[in-house]
Design a protein around this motif. Sequence first.
Motif, PDB file in Angstrom:
ATOM      1  N   LEU A   1      -6.675  -4.500   5.718  1.00 35.04           N
ATOM      2  CA  LEU A   1      -6.168  -5.566   4.840  1.00 35.04           C
ATOM      3  C   LEU A   1      -6.446  -5.252   3.377  1.00 35.04           C
ATOM      4  N   VAL A   2      -7.664  -4.744   3.102  1.00 34.77           N
ATOM      5  CA  VAL A   2      -8.013  -4.408   1.710  1.00 34.77           C
ATOM      6  C   VAL A   2      -7.089  -3.319   1.175  1.00 34.77           C
TER       7      VAL A   2
ATOM      8  N   SER B   1      -4.091  -2.563   2.299  1.00 34.58           N
ATOM      9  CA  SER B   1      -2.736  -3.099   2.185  1.00 34.58           C
ATOM     10  C   SER B   1      -2.554  -3.909   0.905  1.00 34.58           C
ATOM     11  N   LEU B   2      -3.606  -4.618   0.484  1.00 34.65           N
ATOM     12  CA  LEU B   2      -3.531  -5.396  -0.745  1.00 34.65           C
ATOM     13  C   LEU B   2      -3.681  -4.519  -1.987  1.00 34.65           C
ATOM     14  N   MET B   3      -4.489  -3.475  -1.876  1.00 37.73           N
ATOM     15  CA  MET B   3      -4.748  -2.632  -3.037  1.00 37.73           C
ATOM     16  C   MET B   3      -3.559  -1.752  -3.391  1.00 37.73           C
TER      17      MET B   3
ATOM     18  N   PRO C   1      -0.139  -2.307  -3.383  1.00 32.89           N
ATOM     19  CA  PRO C   1       0.781  -2.892  -4.372  1.00 32.89           C
ATOM     20  C   PRO C   1       0.110  -3.217  -5.694  1.00 32.89           C
ATOM     21  N   VAL C   2      -1.193  -3.569  -5.656  1.00 32.66           N
ATOM     22  CA  VAL C   2      -1.895  -3.862  -6.910  1.00 32.66           C
ATOM     23  C   VAL C   2      -1.981  -2.612  -7.776  1.00 32.66           C
TER      24      VAL C   2
END
Length: 381
Positions: free
Chosen positions: A243-244, A246-248, A250-251
């Motif tokens: 999850l981390v 996957s979020l990082m 696009p960021v």
Amino acid sequence: MSRTLILWLPPVAALADETAVRPAWLRVDDGVIVDSGQDDGWVDAWERPQDDAADGRLIALAPAADVPLRWHHYPDAAPAQAAAAARLDALKDSLGEASALHVVAGQPAEAGQAVPVAVTTHAAMTAWTDWLAAQGLSPDTILPAAAAVPPPEAETLWAAEVGDETIVRTADRAFLSDPELDPLIAGERTIAPLDAAQMREALLLSLAAPPLDLLSGAWKPKRNWAVDPALLRLAKRLLIALLVVSLMVPVVHAIRLMSDSSRADEVTVETAKKAGIAAPNAEAAEAEIDRRLAAAGGGPLAFSVPASALYDAMRDTPGVTLKSLAHRTDGTLTTTLAAPRVDDINAVLLALQAHGYRITAQPMAGADGQQMANVTIRAVP
């Protein structure tokens, strides 16, 4: 290391007085008997191995008093067919309601081999499984004790001591010995005692490859899936990490895009300064450059830009000819195209649209039979 505990199940009749039950037992390590008794010593002797390299099995032996055995022969049947036929024949020869009987047939390794069939009752299976559960045991296999007795020589019967029982083995049967019935069954044949060492060897061989298992059919244990806490914790950590990440992704992509856009804006402002244009940001600089190019008749509003695109499109379609061409100050190019087929004109128009130009076309028929179209091309896509 392979470890096996062999535990003799008490006869069903003996289970009425559980305090008097003292089952016989053997402990086998790597095929060697290391301990035995007929007491509660099996409690200390049996501990399932905790390490993954060890293999521990618990095999219970059902008494011949409750589980007699018979071997059926079907020389021309395949192994699976022979097992099914033996089970049906055993049901036909048994007394009592079929629904109350638990009939188990082994499956021979090759066609023509004898098929062992054990017959007991569901009530007996319930009594044994309940007794084992009360001891905190869950056997891997329940093997009829009579199945461990090897076949006798011709014109001979074996009388083998197995646990607390004396089992008589004929060529096709194995059952609990009865002093009054044994001579009648033997007839003129000799009932010879089976050597204890030979019986132990036969027992160990039967454990390596049990001919049948009473824990089958309705009594086959249901598999319980247990989740390893350590694996569960690892799975949670991997899920959090996924999850981390996957979020990082696009960021980080957004940050890089903003950084690249910022650098491009700075380059635009610096380039505008070299051309004598003072602008606070890239948008203002681009607007001023477009204004000056338009005033000078250059930039994307110039005639050469859409005209070049038109000639490139016509070069890929030789049948199209140019009848007229005009350019307006707003950057719009007007032309009349002619071709033998409408499809040829459409090919040119599609090529212009593919380059991002805005096209309008009015078809008409030419005097010479050719297809024509008045076309406007917006110079700024």
